[in-house]
Design a protein around this motif. Structure first.
Motif, mmCIF file in Angstrom:
data_model
loop_
_atom_site.group_PDB
_atom_site.id
_atom_site.type_symbol
_atom_site.label_atom_id
_atom_site.label_comp_id
_atom_site.label_asym_id
_atom_site.label_seq_id
_atom_site.Cartn_x
_atom_site.Cartn_y
_atom_site.Cartn_z
ATOM 1 N N ARG A 135 7.826 5.684 6.797
ATOM 2 C CA ARG A 135 7.066 4.488 6.459
ATOM 3 C C ARG A 135 6.342 4.584 5.121
ATOM 4 O O ARG A 135 5.918 3.576 4.565
ATOM 5 N N TRP A 136 6.175 5.774 4.565
ATOM 6 C CA TRP A 136 5.395 5.932 3.337
ATOM 7 C C TRP A 136 6.260 5.945 2.077
ATOM 8 O O TRP A 136 5.815 6.368 1.030
ATOM 9 N N GLU A 137 7.505 5.456 2.196
ATOM 10 C CA GLU A 137 8.383 5.376 1.038
ATOM 11 C C GLU A 137 9.173 4.081 1.138
ATOM 12 O O GLU A 137 9.651 3.721 2.210
ATOM 13 N N ASP A 138 9.280 3.342 0.024
ATOM 14 C CA ASP A 138 9.837 1.989 0.047
ATOM 15 C C ASP A 138 11.207 1.903 0.704
ATOM 16 O O ASP A 138 11.488 0.990 1.468
ATOM 17 N N SER A 140 5.973 12.088 -1.046
ATOM 18 C CA SER A 140 5.319 11.010 -0.310
ATOM 19 C C SER A 140 4.524 11.551 0.866
ATOM 20 O O SER A 140 3.459 11.026 1.205
ATOM 21 N N TYR A 175 0.477 11.119 1.346
ATOM 22 C CA TYR A 175 -0.113 10.585 2.567
ATOM 23 C C TYR A 175 -1.181 11.520 3.120
ATOM 24 O O TYR A 175 -2.264 11.087 3.521
ATOM 25 N N HIS A 186 -2.516 -5.462 8.951
ATOM 26 C CA HIS A 186 -2.483 -4.327 8.033
ATOM 27 C C HIS A 186 -1.045 -3.903 7.801
ATOM 28 O O HIS A 186 -0.361 -3.427 8.707
ATOM 29 N N CYS A 187 -0.573 -4.068 6.576
ATOM 30 C CA CYS A 187 0.787 -3.695 6.228
ATOM 31 C C CYS A 187 0.859 -3.532 4.715
ATOM 32 O O CYS A 187 -0.106 -3.774 3.995
ATOM 33 N N GLU A 188 2.010 -3.103 4.228
ATOM 34 C CA GLU A 188 2.212 -2.985 2.791
ATOM 35 C C GLU A 188 2.167 -4.364 2.145
ATOM 36 O O GLU A 188 2.607 -5.347 2.718
ATOM 37 N N THR A 189 1.625 -4.420 0.925
ATOM 38 C CA THR A 189 1.513 -5.699 0.229
ATOM 39 C C THR A 189 2.887 -6.337 0.007
ATOM 40 O O THR A 189 3.046 -7.552 0.157
ATOM 41 N N ASP A 239 -3.949 -8.889 -0.574
ATOM 42 C CA ASP A 239 -4.294 -7.675 0.141
ATOM 43 C C ASP A 239 -5.769 -7.401 -0.078
ATOM 44 O O ASP A 239 -6.204 -7.067 -1.159
#
Length: 337
Positions: free
Chosen positions: A43-46, A54, A58, A198-201, A325
């Motif tokens: 989840r921490w990489e596009d 990454s 985190y 709450h999520c990635e922009t 955001d």
């Protein structure tokens, strides 16, 4: 937990889950038979692939070093290296502003040549310059403006970077989505707002495109132009980027675009998303479910009228949407129209 309209059944979910869990669910598309199987991803990489860098970022994100050493904290920030260097120069008062240029005897005036409003020092550039102040006032609740703009610059800089409570306090910040839909003369057709938790922009920006397309299709519009100032979101929507490839939300956007209608998704600058931004702010504190607005809200009526004076190119209906955001203040502010 899914309604007959294939949305989350918020009434049922709110009865059994706390708000913080609902905000995580809000960013996830409800399950559907044609969305494919779930699959694991980092989840921490596009692109959802695992990288040691990454994972390291985190693990150190938000870590409290507890020794009051500002310099170590700067170099431990979970941001790109160029941003760390920028912050380091800022704390050293070494950004090449006009005031600094005068000090180095390479300029004759320290005033701001763009807004002609005072000396161009770091405080002016980062906080009081017309464009910068416009960004801050859009991101911060009005109740925070007095303290945010009234603090001495060194204290403001430290709080801005290291004290999350300076912004959040008793106000739950998250990602909010809003959009407006016009005809080919710029006349209001409808608007929408949504709180996606709450999520990635980038994910929130894609939700804005998705919701706008879904509203337009269900209301019967068949010639639509989506204008976005988020280039990454445009590339993903047009299948020109592999970022988030295969996600249920992206697949849903592609399904909508493949319907029997004429849709153009284009990239524009940030100057045309004022109404969409205002609608996103309007969504703060609202219910979890998306809201449709067929009447122009009072707080954006003047903005709609002023933008109406400049008609669209006549191609069809135009959709503008934006994602805000509120959890952090980005160095390169996003949002899209």
């Amino acid at each position: 937990m899914v309604s007959v309209h294939e949305n989350w059944d918020w009434e049922r979910l709110e009865a059994v889950l706390p708000r913080e869990k609902l905000e995580l669910i809000a960013a996830v598309q409800p399950p559907r038979s044609d969305a494919g199987l779930d699959r694991p991803g980092w989840r921490w990489e596009d692109k959802r692939n695992f990288w040691v860098s990454s994972a390291y970022g985190y693990l150190f994100q938000g870590l409290d070093f507890g020794n009051g050493d500002t310099w170590k904290r700067i170099w431990k920030l979970a941001v790109p290296q160029r941003v760390r260097v920028f912050i380091w120069l800022t704390f050293h008062n070494r950004l090449l502003t006009n005031v600094e240029r005068v000090r180095r005897h390479v300029a004759s005036s320290g005033s701001c040549e763009i807004c002609n409003n005072g000396q161009e020092d770091m405080d002016h550039v980062l906080r009081f310059f017309t464009v910068a102040k416009g960004v801050w006032t859009r991101l911060l609740p009005p109740a925070r403006w007095a303290s945010f703009f009234g603090l001495p610059f060194p204290e403001w800089l430290r709080l801005n970077l290291f004290d999350k409570s300076f912004y959040i306090a008793d106000d739950e910040w998250g990602v909010r989505v809003g959009g407006d839909f016009r005809d080919n003369q710029g006349k209001w057709l409808f608007g929408f707002t949504r709180f996606v938790g709450h999520c990635e922009t980038l994910l929130a920006e894609l939700w804005a495109i998705h919701d706008g397309l879904l509203h337009a299709w269900e209301l019967g519009y068949r010639c639509v132009e989506v204008e976005s100032d988020c280039l990454d979101a445009v590339k993903i929507a047009m299948a020109r980027s592999k970022t988030l490839d295969g996600s249920a939300l992206v697949c849903s956007i592609h399904r909508l675009l493949s319907n029997d209608w004429s849709v153009v998704v284009s990239h524009v600058d940030r100057g045309s998303n004022g109404v969409a931004d205002a609608l996103a702010r309007r969504g703060h504190g609202s219910s979890m479910a998306p809201v449709s607005l067929f009447k122009v809200p009072d707080e954006v009526a003047c903005m709609v009228d002023s933008e109406h004076e400049v008609p669209f190119d006549g191609r069809g209906s135009s959709l503008a949407s934006t994602a805000l955001d509120e959890r952090e203040v980005p160095f390169d502010p996003g949002g899209f129209s």
